[in-house]
Design a protein around this motif. Structure first.
Motif, PDB file in Angstrom:
ATOM      1  N   ALA A 423       4.027 -25.593 108.859  1.00 39.90           N
ATOM      2  CA  ALA A 423       3.438 -24.842 107.752  1.00 39.90           C
ATOM      3  C   ALA A 423       4.327 -24.956 106.521  1.00 39.90           C
ATOM      4  O   ALA A 423       5.560 -25.021 106.626  1.00 39.90           O
ATOM      5  N   THR A 424       3.718 -24.963 105.360  1.00 37.28           N
ATOM      6  CA  THR A 424       4.470 -25.023 104.102  1.00 37.28           C
ATOM      7  C   THR A 424       4.399 -23.715 103.325  1.00 37.28           C
ATOM      8  O   THR A 424       4.877 -23.643 102.195  1.00 37.28           O
ATOM      9  N   THR A 425       3.780 -22.678 103.941  1.00 32.38           N
ATOM     10  CA  THR A 425       3.722 -21.342 103.349  1.00 32.38           C
ATOM     11  C   THR A 425       4.051 -20.328 104.441  1.00 32.38           C
ATOM     12  O   THR A 425       4.020 -20.639 105.641  1.00 32.38           O
ATOM     13  N   ASP A 426       4.375 -19.113 104.042  1.00 34.58           N
ATOM     14  CA  ASP A 426       4.648 -18.060 105.018  1.00 34.58           C
ATOM     15  C   ASP A 426       3.416 -17.824 105.884  1.00 34.58           C
ATOM     16  O   ASP A 426       2.275 -17.805 105.384  1.00 34.58           O
ATOM     17  N   GLY A 427       3.610 -17.614 107.192  1.00 36.86           N
ATOM     18  CA  GLY A 427       2.472 -17.311 108.042  1.00 36.86           C
ATOM     19  C   GLY A 427       2.789 -17.476 109.511  1.00 36.86           C
ATOM     20  O   GLY A 427       3.846 -17.979 109.898  1.00 36.86           O
ATOM     21  N   VAL A 428       1.834 -17.021 110.336  1.00 38.29           N
ATOM     22  CA  VAL A 428       1.894 -17.165 111.787  1.00 38.29           C
ATOM     23  C   VAL A 428       0.726 -18.052 112.199  1.00 38.29           C
ATOM     24  O   VAL A 428      -0.417 -17.826 111.777  1.00 38.29           O
ATOM     25  N   TYR A 429       0.955 -19.044 113.072  1.00 36.26           N
ATOM     26  CA  TYR A 429      -0.058 -20.059 113.333  1.00 36.26           C
ATOM     27  C   TYR A 429       0.225 -20.751 114.655  1.00 36.26           C
ATOM     28  O   TYR A 429       1.290 -20.576 115.257  1.00 36.26           O
ATOM     29  N   TYR A 430      -0.757 -21.542 115.104  1.00 39.41           N
ATOM     30  CA  TYR A 430      -0.554 -22.393 116.265  1.00 39.41           C
ATOM     31  C   TYR A 430       0.224 -23.646 115.817  1.00 39.41           C
ATOM     32  O   TYR A 430      -0.206 -24.362 114.910  1.00 39.41           O
ATOM     33  N   ALA A 431       1.341 -23.881 116.483  1.00 41.53           N
ATOM     34  CA  ALA A 431       2.188 -25.012 116.108  1.00 41.53           C
ATOM     35  C   ALA A 431       1.841 -26.235 116.946  1.00 41.53           C
ATOM     36  O   ALA A 431       1.457 -26.104 118.121  1.00 41.53           O
ATOM     37  N   PRO A 432       1.981 -27.424 116.383  1.00 36.07           N
ATOM     38  CA  PRO A 432       1.759 -28.651 117.161  1.00 36.07           C
ATOM     39  C   PRO A 432       2.957 -28.953 118.058  1.00 36.07           C
ATOM     40  O   PRO A 432       4.025 -28.347 117.937  1.00 36.07           O
ATOM     41  N   TYR A 433       2.779 -29.942 118.949  1.00 36.88           N
ATOM     42  CA  TYR A 433       3.814 -30.384 119.867  1.00 36.88           C
ATOM     43  C   TYR A 433       4.150 -31.853 119.590  1.00 36.88           C
ATOM     44  O   TYR A 433       3.293 -32.634 119.162  1.00 36.88           O
ATOM     45  N   THR A 434       5.384 -32.185 119.874  1.00 36.36           N
ATOM     46  CA  THR A 434       5.770 -33.598 119.814  1.00 36.36           C
ATOM     47  C   THR A 434       5.215 -34.320 121.040  1.00 36.36           C
ATOM     48  O   THR A 434       4.907 -33.690 122.060  1.00 36.36           O
ATOM     49  N   PRO A 435       5.106 -35.644 120.996  1.00 37.49           N
ATOM     50  CA  PRO A 435       4.829 -36.394 122.234  1.00 37.49           C
ATOM     51  C   PRO A 435       6.006 -36.219 123.202  1.00 37.49           C
ATOM     52  O   PRO A 435       7.124 -35.896 122.795  1.00 37.49           O
ATOM     53  N   PRO A 436       5.763 -36.427 124.515  1.00 42.40           N
ATOM     54  CA  PRO A 436       6.872 -36.306 125.480  1.00 42.40           C
ATOM     55  C   PRO A 436       8.026 -37.258 125.164  1.00 42.40           C
ATOM     56  O   PRO A 436       9.191 -36.914 125.356  1.00 42.40           O
ATOM     57  N   SER A 437       7.731 -38.451 124.694  1.00 44.52           N
ATOM     58  CA  SER A 437       8.764 -39.387 124.264  1.00 44.52           C
ATOM     59  C   SER A 437       8.250 -40.107 123.030  1.00 44.52           C
ATOM     60  O   SER A 437       7.067 -40.447 122.952  1.00 44.52           O
ATOM     61  N   TYR A 438       9.111 -40.338 122.092  1.00 43.10           N
ATOM     62  CA  TYR A 438       8.678 -40.937 120.829  1.00 43.10           C
ATOM     63  C   TYR A 438       9.897 -41.431 120.065  1.00 43.10           C
ATOM     64  O   TYR A 438      11.045 -41.094 120.383  1.00 43.10           O
ATOM     65  N   GLU A 439       9.651 -42.240 119.058  1.00 43.59           N
ATOM     66  CA  GLU A 439      10.716 -42.722 118.181  1.00 43.59           C
ATOM     67  C   GLU A 439      10.798 -41.811 116.961  1.00 43.59           C
ATOM     68  O   GLU A 439       9.861 -41.726 116.169  1.00 43.59           O
ATOM     69  N   ASN A 440      11.922 -41.135 116.834  1.00 40.55           N
ATOM     70  CA  ASN A 440      12.137 -40.263 115.688  1.00 40.55           C
ATOM     71  C   ASN A 440      12.468 -41.111 114.470  1.00 40.55           C
ATOM     72  O   ASN A 440      13.374 -41.949 114.511  1.00 40.55           O
TER      73      ASN A 440
END
Length: 906
Positions: A423-440
């Motif tokens: 989120a780019t503003t103040d708030g409460v929300y459902y957050a996404p998840y990263t893949p189990p393995s990935y290239e950062n």
């Protein structure tokens, strides 16, 4: 007429001098510089020649072309005396090459006030792949461990760091950072700027002098150019450099945006044969091609191409740095009074940090920079046709540079799916998840633009009592901006949290073009350089200047004074002045600060993953960041012995309003949520209230003060003719202390959670360091054979850094409800605060204590009549090993390495 002239340097006939010999001399307190016209000396009664100087006595006429290419005549009356200095004899044959001239300057020389000049052959005293290598011969510097895969900058007159960096131990602290940031580099009076560099990873949460995008592998260490540390000296090759002047003390009022020192590089365009250069040292090789063309009507063009490739370890190509430079320099002088020095350059540099094939989780860093710059030095001389106006010359120095900078960092992560805030503003929300393995992946895309302009008017006036005033008035303008895409990639999103009830500083993409505003600096200055020659041959020189800076809406008045009084062979001098340095774009525009708190993490494999996240946004830009400032003071004495000229300087520099990090206590209203779980459906939540939660954030502020005080000694010995030997010596001692300003406390949580206190408040630690170094140079110069054998010694006499025992007792505390309270001094040891007591640390002294270390370096240069020139360099000739009192390797001591340079003039 009495003659004692060096054969080949000047030529005489009954009519006078026939060669176009370049000379300089003082006449009526005014410096004159030019070259003899045909029949340069007439009717001279007596002339003496010694080394590269001539003394004229009695009635005489001097006819020469001055710096404006106008013929000028000086008349010496009966009973008067004039001394001329021969600068560089003009020659067109290979036999007259530089190291076959008796008067070649082999070492750095002290000038009138605090300036140190490096020119001609002294530029090659050390094997130079860039000007960073050249500057290692200054007082307090030393021959560095060779590694071109790490950026190089320089600090002056301080014990806060390793001087010229590049040895893998670059400090990231405020002490060293403020000083490196405060060094100004100018080429032909055009400022080179790194203020617009924003190639950092997390400037919102890191300090002002953090290190970004560096990596260490089995193939070596990679550290690309850094924001906030000044210009990367690796980017400036030494081709076509006529001279380098370093001002560690008080500069003239013309120069601003600096606190530590000034480096002035002068390049030259002149007719010269095609020259091919090639250098090799360890894993670095460099090739260059240079040609100078003489054009019609006093025009000259110089073209140079340079390429350097460097590997940290020659046995592998994992870590490397490449640099390409193409430069054009055109100079012109017209009879109408106009002169130009137009320069255009294109350069690229890349830094590559490849993954070790045996390290699947290793980091990859790629840096690709391209830059184009265009500058012009324009002047017009009114002092023609016998006119003597108040302002005799006006000039303008204009430069523009534009770069593209792309930095990439990648590494593989295999840590399971984790929630992250987006989120780019103040708030409460459902957050996404990263893949189990990935290239950062993290990218920083910058496009810095810099414009520099200086306009000045200059004049000369001699009063009836023969006080000579060389005055100037001028203004300059600096513009800096960054139009890049900014920071982005998975790292801008995937700042993960492992468990519910935890928070972290989050990251988001940040676009420079949309969020960064231009930095603008305006300055006005006035300068009067005064010279008075008295009847007893004493000379008074005083440079008075006043500068006004308007840097991003902050005003600074900077007085500058340098003065010297010469009494024959003895001179005393002193100077003081105020300088200021504006903050960089990377320090001002840091992006908003995001704090992500994971309220809950609910997962049912095969059906749902629900992370409930709360984000609090704090504005991150530091629009109120002021320039840092430094009061610089120095006094010195010079004495010209029959065998040497000795210069001793004492200085005291005080930095204030320096850039540092403040730890800021923040309170958020953490949401209380009720979560409804129903079968395999995604859980829902509702906010039922809030509670106070404390956390800390960093902010860049003006709150650092430090002092450097020390002594410098330079000695330039006269050439020992019987041995063809030139000896130079310099030594320095400096003490440095620094601390954060009152009110900038250290805030930290107790090691074991305490029910009464969330954080303890402590006094921030102070630091103190000292350094003593010396260096000798022994140069055997056989001009007739074109041979130079140089021996350079480095002496590490003392190098101490004192880390004091930390104050383990709190001076205050912050409760869990966010309220804070300071503890009276007589109550800080009360056992009721024992949960906040820190672990005591021993007072430690690092560096060198009662031990001294010595290193020796060799240079051999041979000039062949066929046009070849060969140089061989050996660092640490005796393969010495350096250890401190504790038996640890002393990091400032360079190991044995071999290098060579070959050039051919067609």
């Amino acid at each position: 007429m009495k003659l004692s002239l060096l054969a080949g340097a000047v030529f005489l006939t009954a009519g006078g001098f026939l060669s176009a010999q370049k000379v300089e001399f003082y006449h009526n307190g005014q410096l004159k510089r030019g070259e003899f016209a045909s029949g340069g000396l007439k009717e001279c009664k007596e002339l003496h020649k010694k080394d590269n100087s001539m003394v004229l006595k009695g009635k005489c006429q001097i006819v020469f072309l001055n710096a404006d290419n106008r013929q000028e005549t000086i008349i010496i009356k009966e009973g008067e005396e004039l001394q001329l200095q021969i600068l560089s004899p003009k020659s067109s044959s290979r036999e007259r090459s530089e190291i076959r001239i008796e008067g070649v300057q082999l070492t750095a020389k002290k000038k009138q006030f605090s300036e140190i000049s490096i020119q001609q052959e002294a530029l090659q005293n050390l094997q130079s792949f860039s000007i960073g290598d050249v500057l290692q011969q200054l007082p307090g510097q030393y021959v560095q461990q060779f590694d071109n895969t790490q950026f190089k900058n320089i600090v002056f007159r301080t014990a806060s760091g390793p001087s010229i960096t590049g040895s893998g131990n670059i400090p990231g602290g405020d002490d060293f950072g403020n000083r490196a940031f405060g060094v100004q580099l100018m080429v032909n009076d055009i400022a080179l700027s790194n203020n617009e560099n924003m190639q950092s990873y997390d400037s919102a949460n890191s300090g002002p002098f953090g290190i970004s995008f560096n990596t260490s592998t089995k193939g070596g260490n990679l550290m690309p150019g850094q924001p906030n540390y000044g210009v990367d000296l690796r980017e400036i090759p030494t081709e076509n450099i006529e001279s380098i002047e370093v001002i560690q003390g008080v500069p003239d009022a013309k120069y601003g945006d600096l606190t530590s020192g000034l480096i002035k590089v002068t390049t030259i365009a002149k007719a010269s044969p095609l020259r091919l250069d090639a250098s090799l040292r360890e894993g670095t090789y460099q090739v260059g091609l240079t040609k100078g063309f003489k054009l019609k009507n006093n025009n000259a063009l110089n073209v140079s191409v340079d390429y350097m490739n460097s590997l940290s370890d020659p046995r592998t190509s994992l870590v490397g740095y490449d640099r390409t430079n193409v430069n054009f320099l055109w100079s012109s002088k017209s009879k109408s009074g106009f002169s130009h020095k137009l320069s255009a350059s294109f350069s690229t540099n890349t830094s590559k940090g490849k993954r070790d094939p045996d390290d699947l989780d290793g980091m990859i860093i790629n840096v690709d920079n391209k830059s184009f710059s265009l500058s012009n030095n324009i002047s017009y001389n009114f002092n023609r046709n016998g006119r003597k106006p108040f302002f005799r010359m006006i000039g303008a120095d204009v430069g523009i540079s534009y770069s593209t900078q792309l930095t990439e960092r990648r590494y593989w992560l295999n840590q399971g799916a984790r929630p992250y805030g987006n989120a780019t503003t103040d708030g409460v929300y459902y957050a996404p998840y990263t893949p189990p393995s990935y290239e950062n992946q993290a990218f920083s895309d910058g496009k810095p633009l810099n414009i520099f302009t200086d306009i000045s008017a200059n004049g000369t006036k001699m009063t009836a009592s023969k006080w000579v005033h060389m005055y100037s008035i001028g203004a300059n303008f600096r513009y800096g901006n960054n139009f890049g895409k900014g920071r982005y990639g998975t790292a801008g999103q995937f700042t993960t949290i492992t468990a519910a009830g935890q928070g972290s500083n989050g990251m988001r993409d940040f676009n420079y073009r949309d969020n960064v505003f231009a930095s603008k600096q305006y300055a006005f200055y006035i300068q009067d350089n005064i010279t008075k020659s008295f009847a007893n041959k004493h000379i008074l020189r005083t440079n008075l200047g006043l500068r006004y800076d308007l840097q991003n809406s902050f005003s600074t008045y900077s007085p500058r004074v340098n003065t010297s009084y010469q009494m024959g062979k003895f001179s005393v001098r002193g100077g003081f002045g105020l300088t200021s340095k504006a903050p960089s774009l990377n320090q001002i525009y840091t992006a908003p600060r995001y704090f992500d708190f994971l309220l809950g993490d609910y997962r049912l494999p095969g059906y749902y993953s629900a992370a409930i996240m709360q984000t609090v946004v704090t504005p991150g830009d530091n629009a109120n960041l002021k320039p840092s400032k430094s009061w610089k003071t120095e006094v010195g004495v010079d004495y010209r012995f029959p065998f040497a000229t000795v210069n001793l300087t004492a200085y005291y520099n005080r930095l204030f309003d320096g850039f540092t990090t403040a730890s800021v206590h923040k309170i958020m209203d953490k949401a209380k949520v009720n979560v409804n779980i129903s079968g395999t459906e995604v859980p829902t939540f509702e906010i039922v209230g809030t509670e106070k939660f404390n956390y800390l954030q960093n902010r860049i502020v003006n709150g650092y003060s430090s002092v450097d005080k020390g002594l410098e000694l330079m000695a330039s010995f006269k050439k020992i003719e019987a041995l063809n030997l030139v000896i130079g010596f310099n030594a320095s001692y400096v003490e440095t202390s620094g601390h954060k300003d009152e009110g900038l406390y250290k805030i930290s949580a107790p090691k074991i959670a305490d029910k009464d206190y969330e954080y303890g408040i402590y006094n921030d630690s102070r630091n103190k360091s000292s350094m003593a170094r010396a260096s000798f140079s022994f140069d055997y110069h056989l001009a007739s054979s074109g041979l130079i054998i140089g021996l350079r010694t480095d002496h590490f006499l003392s190098d101490r850094t004192l880390n004091g025992a930390n104050d383990i007792y709190p001076i205050g505390y912050i409760r869990h409800d966010g309220t804070s309270e300071m503890i009276p001094e007589n109550d800080r040891t009360n056992p009721k605060y024992q949960g906040l007591f820190l672990q005591p640390s021993d007072e430690k002294l690092s560096g060198l204590y009662n031990k001294t270390l010595h290193n020796v370096h060799l240079r051999v240069t041979k000039d062949f009549l066929s046009g070849f020139r060969l140089s061989i360099y050996v660092s640490n000739v005796f393969n010495l090993k350096a250890y401190d009192e504790r038996g640890a390797v002393y990091g400032n001591f360079t190991s044995t390495s071999f290098g060579g340079n070959i050039s051919y003039r067609f």
